[in-house]
Design a protein around this motif. Structure first.
Motif: not given
Length: 152
Positions: A27-31, A45-57, A115-119
């Motif tokens: 996340v940048s300084d502007d949020g 976006y490292r705080y979200g899901s990774r490719p191959g994770d069973p859930a999330g985007t 919806q876009l950044f769901r885990t």
């Protein structure tokens, strides 16, 4: 607990001639989601899901252009069509394939971030860049939002 999957290292959309390295961001300084300085790299976006994770985007984004480089490869995202193939290769060289389910031009004021950044929920891929009209004062009005599902 399952071991953490490798981070994405490369993003490709062959139908529009995009093949770029992926860098880990937060996340940048502007949020907002942090982006690389260049339009020749894609942010993951490292705080979200990774490719191959069973859930999330898994969320990837890049600048559509920069003052010094002009238009970049992500300017072609709007040319993607439903059914197009996308590929994300991780740091170990494993490639995960996705199929585009939608391409939308969404006003930034109405982006459904939850919806876009769901885990949770089914695994997916969201690819973002700026779009719509540009203003010197406020920048681009919209985001181009590409959503994709893992190819089975």
């Amino acid at each position: 607990m399952a071991p953490e999957r490798p981070a994405p290292a490369r993003f490709a959309a062959a139908s529009i001639g995009v093949d770029l390295p992926v860098v880990r961001t937060g996340v940048s300084d502007d949020g907002l989601m942090q982006l690389p300085e260049t339009n020749r790299e894609v942010a993951w976006y490292r705080y979200g899901s990774r490719p191959g994770d069973p859930a999330g985007t898994t969320v990837l984004a890049a600048h559509v252009d920069t003052r010094t480089e002009g238009l970049g490869p992500f300017a072609r995202l709007r040319q993607l069509r439903r059914g197009a193939g996308l590929a994300v290769t991780d740091a170990t060289g494993r490639t995960r394939r996705y199929t585009v389910t939608s391409v939308a031009d969404v006003p930034k004021s109405r982006i459904p971030l939850d919806q876009l950044f769901r885990t949770d929920g089914p695994p997916g891929l969201t690819v973002l860049t700026c779009g719509g009209p540009f203003s010197q004062q406020t920048g681009y009005r919209d985001n181009i939002v590409v959503t994709a599902q893992p190819t089975r």
